[in-house]
Design a protein around this motif. Structure first.
Motif, PDB file in Angstrom:
ATOM      1  N   GLU A  13       0.805  -1.211   0.000  1.00 33.62           N
ATOM      2  CA  GLU A  13       0.000   0.000   0.000  1.00 33.62           C
ATOM      3  C   GLU A  13       0.842   1.267   0.000  1.00 33.62           C
ATOM      4  O   GLU A  13       0.465   2.282  -0.550  1.00 33.62           O
ATOM      5  N   ILE A  14       2.002   1.225   0.679  1.00 33.37           N
ATOM      6  CA  ILE A  14       2.813   2.435   0.825  1.00 33.37           C
ATOM      7  C   ILE A  14       4.251   2.118   0.447  1.00 33.37           C
ATOM      8  O   ILE A  14       5.103   1.915   1.309  1.00 33.37           O
ATOM      9  N   GLU A  16       6.492   4.024  -0.558  1.00 38.06           N
ATOM     10  CA  GLU A  16       7.419   5.084  -0.180  1.00 38.06           C
ATOM     11  C   GLU A  16       7.778   5.035   1.294  1.00 38.06           C
ATOM     12  O   GLU A  16       8.592   5.798   1.778  1.00 38.06           O
ATOM     13  N   SER A  17       7.109   4.159   2.054  1.00 46.69           N
ATOM     14  CA  SER A  17       7.304   4.160   3.496  1.00 46.69           C
ATOM     15  C   SER A  17       8.702   3.698   3.859  1.00 46.69           C
ATOM     16  O   SER A  17       9.342   2.974   3.102  1.00 46.69           O
ATOM     17  N   TYR A  36       7.332  13.698   7.214  1.00 45.19           N
ATOM     18  CA  TYR A  36       6.902  13.206   5.917  1.00 45.19           C
ATOM     19  C   TYR A  36       5.803  14.098   5.366  1.00 45.19           C
ATOM     20  O   TYR A  36       5.112  14.796   6.108  1.00 45.19           O
ATOM     21  N   ALA A  37       5.644  14.038   4.046  1.00 42.69           N
ATOM     22  CA  ALA A  37       4.587  14.809   3.413  1.00 42.69           C
ATOM     23  C   ALA A  37       3.229  14.389   3.971  1.00 42.69           C
ATOM     24  O   ALA A  37       3.042  13.240   4.385  1.00 42.69           O
ATOM     25  N   GLN A  38       2.282  15.323   3.964  1.00 42.16           N
ATOM     26  CA  GLN A  38       0.991  15.066   4.570  1.00 42.16           C
ATOM     27  C   GLN A  38       0.275  13.893   3.914  1.00 42.16           C
ATOM     28  O   GLN A  38      -0.430  13.129   4.587  1.00 42.16           O
ATOM     29  N   ASP A  39       0.458  13.707   2.597  1.00 42.27           N
ATOM     30  CA  ASP A  39      -0.228  12.600   1.935  1.00 42.27           C
ATOM     31  C   ASP A  39       0.328  11.257   2.398  1.00 42.27           C
ATOM     32  O   ASP A  39      -0.423  10.269   2.522  1.00 42.27           O
ATOM     33  N   ILE A  40       1.627  11.195   2.716  1.00 44.98           N
ATOM     34  CA  ILE A  40       2.202   9.962   3.236  1.00 44.98           C
ATOM     35  C   ILE A  40       1.663   9.691   4.641  1.00 44.98           C
ATOM     36  O   ILE A  40       1.308   8.559   4.983  1.00 44.98           O
ATOM     37  N   GLN A  42      -1.176  10.678   5.792  1.00 47.63           N
ATOM     38  CA  GLN A  42      -2.573  10.282   5.633  1.00 47.63           C
ATOM     39  C   GLN A  42      -2.685   8.825   5.217  1.00 47.63           C
ATOM     40  O   GLN A  42      -3.569   8.097   5.675  1.00 47.63           O
ATOM     41  N   GLN A  43      -1.762   8.371   4.371  1.00 49.52           N
ATOM     42  CA  GLN A  43      -1.768   6.966   3.960  1.00 49.52           C
ATOM     43  C   GLN A  43      -1.514   6.041   5.143  1.00 49.52           C
ATOM     44  O   GLN A  43      -2.157   5.000   5.276  1.00 49.52           O
ATOM     45  N   GLU A  46      -4.679   5.869   7.192  1.00 51.36           N
ATOM     46  CA  GLU A  46      -5.708   5.029   6.566  1.00 51.36           C
ATOM     47  C   GLU A  46      -5.332   3.552   6.664  1.00 51.36           C
ATOM     48  O   GLU A  46      -6.205   2.677   6.716  1.00 51.36           O
TER      49      GLU A  46
END
Length: 263
Positions: A13-14, A16-17, A36-40, A42-43, A46
């Motif tokens: 799912e991630i 980039e983690s 980390y960027a906010q979208d990361i 948020q991922q 989730e």
């Protein structure tokens, strides 16, 4: 190295983690100064419910990332590659025993906790009159996450706690004057265990409903207002079990809220 189901899901799912040694019963999180960027973020948020719902056959531990942990991870990764299909857990065990260490466990056999302490707080304001209905305002004060110290609790439910405390402060002042002393008893309740199916509220009801000093709850509760997740936007959402009957306290509250929103 990703033989754990939760870890496979994490990497799928991630991508980039940061790397995780899930097969070795560990997951390392970035140091506090790394952002980390906010979208990361948020991922990750989730993904968290999926991790919480994933059953693993071994414990999964979380640790803050540092140089020593990264070194262990790198060595495990290299050893895992050279040993073919060996899992990270097997590599770590082999590395430890190859250097003369032994894995020893001791202590009593693990068993489920059948009883636990949950701290809940309550405060009351008595209305002006006799045999008055009671309005109960409730908020849970705890948060929880797959890594407990990384749980997000500002909105759920720090916002609910803040609103409840502010309402208690305002009504305490209003009830100190005869002109603004309403004909309702008010019960303010902060419960623990909110993230565990509201076990704190359940336990408190079991312990208090049959006691005479809890008479505010016996027969005349006008309604219960649960305050939760109030800080994530400028919108307020009111959920009811059924449409309030006209003339009821619930209906009056709903109309007052609509009046405030339209003004």
């Amino acid at each position: 190295m990703r033989d754990d189901a939760a870890c496979r899901f994490l990497f799928r799912e991630i991508p980039e983690s940061p790397p995780a040694v899930c097969g070795s019963r560990g997951h390392h999180t970035p140091p506090e100064h790394v952002h980390y960027a906010q979208d990361i973020v948020q991922q990750f948020m989730e993904l968290e419910p999926e991790l919480l719902a994933t059953e693993t056959i071994v414990p999964v531990y979380f640790a803050l990332e540092d140089e020593e942990l990264l070194s262990i991870y790198t060595q495990t990764q290299i050893s895992s590659s050279s040993q073919g299909s060996s899992s990270a857990a097997e590599v770590l065990l082999h590395t430890a025993t190859a250097n003369g260490f032994q894995m020893v466990t001791s202590g009593a056999q693990s068993k489920a906790v059948s009883d636990w302490a949950i701290t809940s707080l309550e405060g009351r304001l008595t209305g002006a009159g006799e045999d008055l209905p009671t309005i109960v305002l409730v908020a849970h004060y705890d948060s929880f996450g797959v890594a407990p110290w990384l749980s997000y609790g500002a909105d759920s439910n720090g916002s609910g706690v803040a609103v409840l405390l502010e309402l208690a402060r305002l009504f305490s002042r209003l009830y100190s004057y005869k002109r603004t002393h309403a004909g309702y008893n008010l019960l303010f309740f902060l419960s623990g265990g909110g993230k565990f199916n509201y076990q704190g509220t359940k336990r408190w009801l079991e312990d208090n409903l049959d006691h005479t000093d809890s008479s505010l709850l016996q027969d005349n509760v006008a309604f219960v207002l649960c305050l939760d997740t109030l800080g994530n936007s400028d919108n307020l959402h009111l959920h009811v079990s059924k449409p309030p009957k006209e003339g009821s306290p619930q209906h009056t509250l709903l109309k007052e809220l609509e009046t405030v929103l339209s003004s």
